[in-house]
Design an enzyme around this catalytic site. Structure first.
Site, short mmCIF file in Angstrom:
data_model
loop_
_atom_site.label_atom_id
_atom_site.label_comp_id
_atom_site.label_asym_id
_atom_site.label_seq_id
_atom_site.Cartn_x
_atom_site.Cartn_y
_atom_site.Cartn_z
N GLU A 180 -4.97 -2.45 12.88
CA GLU A 180 -4.69 -3.32 11.72
C GLU A 180 -5.62 -4.52 11.73
O GLU A 180 -6.10 -4.96 10.69
CB GLU A 180 -3.23 -3.78 11.72
N HIS A 207 -8.99 -3.61 10.37
CA HIS A 207 -9.01 -3.44 8.90
C HIS A 207 -9.47 -4.72 8.19
O HIS A 207 -9.88 -4.67 7.04
CB HIS A 207 -7.60 -3.10 8.40
N GLU A 217 -9.70 4.21 6.40
CA GLU A 217 -8.84 4.72 7.48
C GLU A 217 -9.62 5.46 8.55
O GLU A 217 -9.43 5.23 9.75
CB GLU A 217 -7.71 5.58 6.91
N GLY A 256 3.64 2.83 10.61
CA GLY A 256 3.44 2.06 11.82
C GLY A 256 3.23 0.58 11.58
O GLY A 256 3.88 -0.26 12.19
N ALA A 257 2.33 0.26 10.66
CA ALA A 257 2.00 -1.13 10.43
C ALA A 257 1.14 -1.23 9.18
O ALA A 257 0.71 -0.21 8.64
CB ALA A 257 1.23 -1.71 11.61
N MET A 258 0.90 -2.46 8.75
CA MET A 258 0.15 -2.66 7.51
C MET A 258 -0.75 -3.88 7.62
O MET A 258 -0.32 -4.94 8.06
CB MET A 258 1.15 -2.81 6.35
N GLU A 259 -1.99 -3.69 7.16
CA GLU A 259 -3.06 -4.66 7.41
C GLU A 259 -3.17 -5.78 6.38
O GLU A 259 -4.27 -6.33 6.20
CB GLU A 259 -4.39 -3.91 7.48
N GLU A 268 0.85 -1.18 0.00
CA GLU A 268 0.00 0.00 0.00
C GLU A 268 0.89 1.24 0.00
O GLU A 268 1.83 1.30 0.78
CB GLU A 268 -0.90 0.03 1.23
N1 B3K Z 1 -2.84 1.17 5.66
C1 B3K Z 1 -1.53 1.37 6.20
C2 B3K Z 1 -0.85 2.61 5.75
C3 B3K Z 1 -0.20 2.51 4.44
C4 B3K Z 1 0.61 3.75 4.14
C5 B3K Z 1 1.12 3.74 2.75
N2 B3K Z 1 1.97 4.89 2.46
C6 B3K Z 1 -1.55 1.35 7.69
C7 B3K Z 1 -2.85 1.68 8.32
O1 B3K Z 1 -3.38 2.75 8.21
O2 B3K Z 1 -3.41 0.81 8.91
ZN ZN Z 2 -5.30 2.03 8.73
#
Ligand code: B3K
Ligand code: ZN
Length: 896
Positions: A317, A320, A339, A280-283, A141
């Site tokens: 996460e 999500h 988000e 921070g993190a990714m789902e 993402e």
């Molecule tokens: N969806 C990701 C963020 C991705 C950022 C890309 N530049 C984390 C979050 O909001 O949960």
């Molecule tokens: Zn998010």
């Protein structure tokens, strides 16, 4: 700019991130011409050269004419071969550009086989497939999948995936999305694993993790009785820091079932922690990838706020999985659909886990510090932007935090029960689809029967509305009237603003602070609790009947809308701070009161007046200290003075030095006047289990450290009681919360213990990246006059690494956003330093460099000399050829 301008520019050797600088517009959206039903990927992992084989089952969409071009995005890829339905494709059948691959003449259904090669170890942008400390990680993402293989990289193309990973035995753990289905040995010391994700997903949710990682395992039984295998993957040695993350995960899974009826949908849920990560993190579906910062914690390594951050991000996460993954965004303009909604959900989760009031206060504090600030500057944009160059630049406080406030307002307007029904309807209608904000609003409207068409203006209009209120009371008629006016200041590209639908939560108090009962015009029953007014017009009056006495209105309870309340008289603020039953209004009124008074002093000191602390502020801090036994966390929030940046945000033209001096003097005066109470407060909370993480235990530490801060402020940077206490607390080494609070007190002083503590801390924690980040950050935030010199030393320190975003943020963000007085030094040296750093960083990681650029955009509200120096640095950055699209976009917007 037309596409052809870009194509003719010589960018053959430019980093890939410079490529796309053509604005994308919401109004240009068209559905995809081709869909992809199934994706089968094979990765042959090699840090220097990974080969990716992709097999796509492609379907021409109804309505797409025969012969239409199928566009696959691709960036920094080496195309090895391309086959359609098993046949090698001739050069005339496709067109390769720097943006991707165009194929024409595909039949109604076809199988595309694309082999590409990539170089993960060269990938310093940390987007796509990259190597961190010898292990492989992906980040897709928003547009990273195109750096792995050619693919229609847009969220409205949803497909089912299988992933086969082939790697040397020295890379033992091979993870991807979905469930593991097969594994085996291969020749030449290789092994492989195959994963299958049964749920259709957009490619931004793809993930692969491979390396020598250790697992902390647990399991969760869903409410329908399925056992899910949970694992957190970390580097060997970090297993003893995963308990809180695992516990937070299980609580999140349970909460989503209880509160939203949402159950997890795979056999496994994996979390992998990586220390080089852009955010921070990714789902990713079934395989969340986390910055180590939001996984690893032990009481001796992590502060209470780290613990809270972990709980929040793990929950976010996980949530999500439904709000983002099962129902995703049609296009990136809809980013807040997933988000804002997911932030709202994680806020509610954390509120349920701890103190709702303290959570709300801290969320509003963040919203104002980041989002109101963004809304007031050159980067202001609506929650749903209309155009972007780099979507990565729109992962902002506006999309996230203001987006969450919009969801909250909908719930306030339609009520909790209807809101839940709206969520159910949303999932029922849109599961496995890529949808828009209109779809979300329609589900809420249809479920509640409440018209939300006016509310939708919030999505397209940037800026923070300001409410002006006057009131009148007719004693003989027992009638009270509130006159409310709303005004939203212009923002870039939006000169004219329309009135918004704003829910105002209101209660009335009598002169003793007791709730007064009232009957709203049009209502039959009288109430004494909070009611919601719907402000819809620019100016509107609200009539309250049967009001026995002249009331004090308590407005915007629980912060019912992301707006500013202007011109509340100081005596009313003082009254509300002391008496309101709504904890948010009580806290906020105290903060607004202190802001008014401190700014009056800033103005007075410019005219040469000697600073003297307002007695109202002193009283309110004293009252907060006295109330600590009831709720120490709330006391810690209430006794803090507004931050320097908060005071700056409330000024037309920021007086950097004035604010710093007045606030510092005020803190010293509070420390001196309330010394006895502060000392008693400090002592009262000095014992207690340092591993306890309940609200009271954490609140106790927060309160105690707030007392310490004031006691040290009384010493004004020199040796004294507070500094001695801080040094003792540092040496006692009870837990990171206390150690860091003590260290940050010492970092601002001139005493020999300062250096001693910094050396001790460094020696104790060298080799521990997360803890060392704190050591870097604390020095970058020191208000000592030599802070910039220190920061220069920090970036030449052997442990400083430009390729590690956490370390870069620890120094640069801490300095530029967390040290107002030194970053904005009148010499302009802080600005020049930041610009140099951005230029250096841009060649490594454009996304991170762009994030560092925002503080320079705040020039409009600085005095003329500073504004000119800030612009000069922005122009210097802009003059650099081959700037990444990310930084280019931020710099251009900041200068206009
Ligand atoms: N969806 C990701 C963020 C991705 C950022 C890309 N530049 C984390 C979050 O909001 O949960
Ligand atoms: Zn998010």
């Amino acid at each position: 700019m037309k596409d052809t301008d870009i194509m003719s520019a010589d960018a053959s050797s430019a980093p890939s991130s410079t490529l796309a600088s053509v604005p994308v517009r919401l109004s240009d959206y068209t559905p995809p011409a081709y869909g992809v039903e199934q994706v089968d990927l094979v990765f042959r992992l090699d840090p220097a050269r990974t080969v990716v084989q992709s097999r796509l089952h492609v379907i021409r969409q109804p309505g797409t004419p025969e012969g239409a071009v199928f566009h696959l995005d691709g960036e920094a890829l080496e195309l090895l071969s391309l086959r359609i339905d098993g046949r090698e494709v001739g050069a005339e059948e496709y067109h390769l550009t720097r943006h991707g691959l165009d194929i024409s003449g595909l039949p109604a259904e076809s199988v595309l086989e694309i082999d590409t090669a990539i170089a993960p170890e060269q990938n310093t942008e940390l987007s796509g497939l990259y190597v961190s400390q010898g292990a492989f990680f992906t980040q897709c993402e928003a547009e990273g999948f195109r750096r792995i293989t050619y693919f229609p990289d847009r969220p409205d193309v949803m497909a089912r995936y299988t992933t086969t990973i082939v790697a040397p035995r020295t890379v033992p753990v091979l993870l991807s999305n979905g469930n593991p289905v097969d594994a085996g040995e291969a020749e030449g010391g290789l092994h492989w694993a195959k994963w299958e994700d049964p749920h259709p997903k957009p490619c931004y949710l793809f993930a692969l993790v491979a390396g020598d990682l250790a697992a902390v395992r647990d399991s969760f039984v869903t409410r329908s009785g399925r056992r899910v295998a949970l694992a957190i993957w970390v580097r060997e040695g970090d297993q003893d820091r995963c308990a809180h993350a695992m516990d937070s995960l299980k609580r999140s899974m349970r909460w989503d079932e209880d509160v939203f009826g949402l159950e997890y949908d795979l056999d496994v849920f994996n979390i992998a922690a990586v220390s080089d990560f852009n955010m921070g993190a990714m789902e990713n579906k079934g395989l969340n990838v986390f910055n180590t910062k939001y996984v690893l914690a032990r009481p001796d390594t992590a502060t209470d706020s780290d613990y809270q951050g972990i709980e929040t991000v793990i929950a976010h996460e996980y949530f999500h999985n439904w709000t983002g993954n099962r129902v995703t965004c049609r296009d990136w303009f809809q980013l807040t659909l997933k988000e804002g909604l997911t932030v709202f959900r994680d806020q509610e989760f954390s509120a349920d886990m701890g103190s709702r009031a303290v959570k709300r206060i801290s969320d509003v504090r963040t919203l104002r510090a980041a989002q109101f600030r963004e809304d007031a500057g050159p980067l202001a944009h609506p929650v749903r932007p209309e155009t972007y160059i780099k979507i990565d630049n729109f992962y902002t406080a506006t999309v996230y935090q203001k987006g969450a406030e919009l969801v909250r307002m909908i719930r306030t307007l339609i009520g909790r029960e209807k809101f839940r029904q709206g969520m159910d309807l949303y999932f029922q209608r849109h599961d496995n689809h890529a949808v828009t904000l209109e779809d979300f609003a329609a589900a809420m409207q249809d479920a509640s029967g409440i018209d939300l068409s006016l509310f939708r203006r919030w999505y397209g209009q940037a800026g923070t509305p300001v409410l002006r209120i006057t009131d009148e009371y007719d004693a003989s008629a027992h009638r009270y009237v509130l006159h409310v006016t709303q005004y939203t200041p212009p923002t870039p590209g939006q000169e004219e603003k329309q009135p918004l639908l704003i829910p105002i939560a209101v209660g009335l108090l009598d002169e003793t602070g007791a709730a007064l009962s009232f009957r709203l015009e049009g209502e039959e029953k009288a109430h004494s609790d909070t009611r919601i007014l719907r402000l819809e017009q620019e100016t509107q009056s609200f009539v309250f009947h049967d009001v026995a006495r002249a009331p004090q209105p308590s407005l915007l309870r629980d912060f019912s809308a992301p707006v500013k309340l202007a011109d509340t008289p100081a005596d009313r603020l003082r009254f509300l701070a002391a008496y309101d039953s709504d904890p948010f209004v009580r806290w906020d009124s105290g903060q607004q009161y202190a802001t008014q008074k401190l700014l009056q002093q800033v103005a007075a000191s410019r005219d040469g007046a000697a600073p003297s602390l307002d007695e109202g502020i002193m009283e309110s801090v004293a009252a907060s200290i006295a109330r600590a036994p009831e709720d120490p966390a709330l006391a810690a929030e209430a006794m803090a003075l507004p931050a320097e940046t908060t005071l700056a945000d409330a000024m037309e033209v920021v007086d950097v030095e004035g604010i710093h001096a007045v606030r510092r003097t005020a803190r010293a005066a509070i420390g001196q006047h309330l010394r006895a109470a502060l000392r008693a407060g400090y002592e009262a909370w000095s014992t207690g289990d340092v591993t306890a993480l309940d609200g009271r235990a954490m609140g106790g530490r927060a309160f105690r450290n707030a007392c310490l801060g004031y006691l040290a402020a009384a010493d004004d940077g020199k040796a004294g009681e507070g500094v001695t206490l801080a040094w003792k607390q540092f040496q006692a080494n009870r837990c990171m919360t206390d150690v860091l609070a003590a260290l940050s007190v010492l970092a601002d002083t001139d005493v020999p213990e300062r250096e001693q503590a910094l050396v001790l801390f460094y020696d104790r924690w060298r080799g521990d990246a997360l803890v060392l980040d704190k050591w870097f950050a604390i020095q970058a935030m020191s208000s000592r006059p030599d802070a910039l010199e220190q920061v220069r030393r920090l970036i030449s320190h052997p442990e400083f690494d430009w390729r590690n975003p956490n370390r870069v943020r620890a120094v640069l963000t801490s300095f530029a956003s967390g040290n107002q007085v030194r970053f904005h030094d009148a010499s302009g040296a802080g600005y020049a330093f930041l610009a140099d750093a951005i230029l250096h960083l841009d060649g490594i990681n454009g996304q991170i460099a762009a994030r560092m650029t925002a503080p320079l955009g705040a020039w409009r509200r600085q005095d003329q000399a500073r504004a000119e120096m800030m612009q000069a640095q922005l122009r210097r950055i802009a003059a650099r050829p081959n700037l990444s699209g990310n930084v280019r976009e931020i710099v251009d917007r900041s200068l206009r």
